[in-house]
Design a protein around this motif. Sequence first.
Motif, PDB file in Angstrom:
ATOM      1  N   VAL A 190       0.824  -1.216   0.000  1.00 36.53           N
ATOM      2  CA  VAL A 190       0.000   0.000   0.000  1.00 36.53           C
ATOM      3  C   VAL A 190       0.855   1.262   0.000  1.00 36.53           C
ATOM      4  CG1 VAL A 190      -1.790   1.283   1.231  1.00 36.53           C
ATOM      5  CG2 VAL A 190      -1.867  -1.206   1.156  1.00 36.53           C
ATOM      6  N   GLY A 191       1.876   1.348   0.882  1.00 40.23           N
ATOM      7  CA  GLY A 191       2.668   2.583   0.909  1.00 40.23           C
ATOM      8  C   GLY A 191       3.712   2.593   2.009  1.00 40.23           C
ATOM      9  N   TYR A 192       4.442   3.728   2.049  1.00 38.66           N
ATOM     10  CA  TYR A 192       5.502   3.953   3.038  1.00 38.66           C
ATOM     11  C   TYR A 192       5.085   5.093   3.980  1.00 38.66           C
ATOM     12  CZ  TYR A 192       8.373   1.895  -0.738  1.00 38.66           C
ATOM     13  OH  TYR A 192       8.880   1.095  -1.736  1.00 38.66           O
ATOM     14  N   TRP A 200      -5.568   4.803   8.984  1.00 43.45           N
ATOM     15  CA  TRP A 200      -5.776   3.824   7.914  1.00 43.45           C
ATOM     16  C   TRP A 200      -5.789   2.401   8.478  1.00 43.45           C
ATOM     17  CZ3 TRP A 200      -2.716  -0.153   5.863  1.00 43.45           C
ATOM     18  CH2 TRP A 200      -3.169  -0.684   4.663  1.00 43.45           C
ATOM     19  N   LEU A 201      -4.902   2.100   9.422  1.00 38.66           N
ATOM     20  CA  LEU A 201      -4.882   0.760  10.013  1.00 38.66           C
ATOM     21  C   LEU A 201      -6.161   0.468  10.786  1.00 38.66           C
ATOM     22  CD1 LEU A 201      -1.191   0.635  11.323  1.00 38.66           C
ATOM     23  CD2 LEU A 201      -2.158  -0.756   9.484  1.00 38.66           C
ATOM     24  N   ARG A 202      -6.741   1.461  11.393  1.00 39.28           N
ATOM     25  CA  ARG A 202      -7.968   1.249  12.179  1.00 39.28           C
ATOM     26  C   ARG A 202      -9.240   1.448  11.365  1.00 39.28           C
ATOM     27  NH1 ARG A 202      -5.744   4.626  17.406  1.00 39.28           N
ATOM     28  NH2 ARG A 202      -4.188   3.074  18.028  1.00 39.28           N
ATOM     29  N   ARG A 203      -9.065   1.653  10.075  1.00 42.10           N
ATOM     30  CA  ARG A 203     -10.183   1.778   9.124  1.00 42.10           C
ATOM     31  C   ARG A 203     -11.055   3.000   9.394  1.00 42.10           C
ATOM     32  NH1 ARG A 203     -10.654  -2.651   5.911  1.00 42.10           N
ATOM     33  NH2 ARG A 203      -9.494  -4.497   6.579  1.00 42.10           N
ATOM     34  N   THR A 204     -10.500   4.023  10.017  1.00 43.06           N
ATOM     35  CA  THR A 204     -11.224   5.292  10.117  1.00 43.06           C
ATOM     36  C   THR A 204     -10.901   6.199   8.945  1.00 43.06           C
ATOM     37  OG1 THR A 204      -9.436   6.201  11.467  1.00 43.06           O
ATOM     38  CG2 THR A 204     -11.283   5.218  12.636  1.00 43.06           C
ATOM     39  N   ASN A 223      -8.634   5.923   2.442  1.00 38.03           N
ATOM     40  CA  ASN A 223      -7.495   5.976   1.531  1.00 38.03           C
ATOM     41  C   ASN A 223      -6.183   6.115   2.316  1.00 38.03           C
ATOM     42  OD1 ASN A 223      -9.264   5.944  -0.688  1.00 38.03           O
ATOM     43  ND2 ASN A 223      -9.548   8.164  -0.512  1.00 38.03           N
ATOM     44  N   ALA A 224      -5.137   5.506   1.789  1.00 39.72           N
ATOM     45  CA  ALA A 224      -3.825   5.578   2.436  1.00 39.72           C
ATOM     46  C   ALA A 224      -3.200   6.955   2.194  1.00 39.72           C
ATOM     47  CB  ALA A 224      -2.918   4.491   1.886  1.00 39.72           C
TER      48      ALA A 224
END
Length: 201
Positions: free
Chosen positions: A32-34, A80-84, A87-88
């Motif tokens: 997904v990204g850095y 993003w990890l907690r789905r709040t 988009n990344a």
Amino acid sequence: MDPLAHKYTYFQRFWHRWQARRDIPFRRKFFVGYDLSGNTYWEFTIDGNLNNLRRKLEPYIKSPFEVDHYHTVPPQWHQWLRRTRPNAPTIQELVNDQLRQERIKILAKQADQKWTLEKQKQQQAFESQLQRELQKVQQRSEATKLAEDSKSVYLNDTMNDKEKPKITEETTTKKEQETDPWKEADSQKSDMTAATVTPKR
């Protein structure tokens, strides 16, 4: 300037871009990204359901405990990890946020310096005003002391004047009569002439 230039080589970045493609069949893990610390973020599936992907973090420098990695995770990736956040975040967004934080630190430091200077000015003004008030009080106390001293001197003089015998005309005439024998003789003559003798029958 690329913030990840010293963390990942060109080949590693190319490999991450290849792993980010979602059109390859039978792939279960997607890049997904850095973030600016070099951590990588991934989406993966266990049961093959691509509609419900899980999210995870792979740290740049591994620690003995997984919890130790999270102090390097920016808040955007936490969301993003907690789905709040759907988009990344991008690298540019993270760089802008870092610059914003640096600006806030500089402004906070300037505000602290300004308030310390203002506090010093107020303290100096208060001390100078206090010094002026103390000088006024000292001057007043000296003036009252001088007035009391002059009053006590005046009272002492008046008391001494009261204790001294008053010199009047009577006392001066008495003194003159006592000292002058001719005046005494004149007074005796006047007493003799004033007396009258009445004959006996």
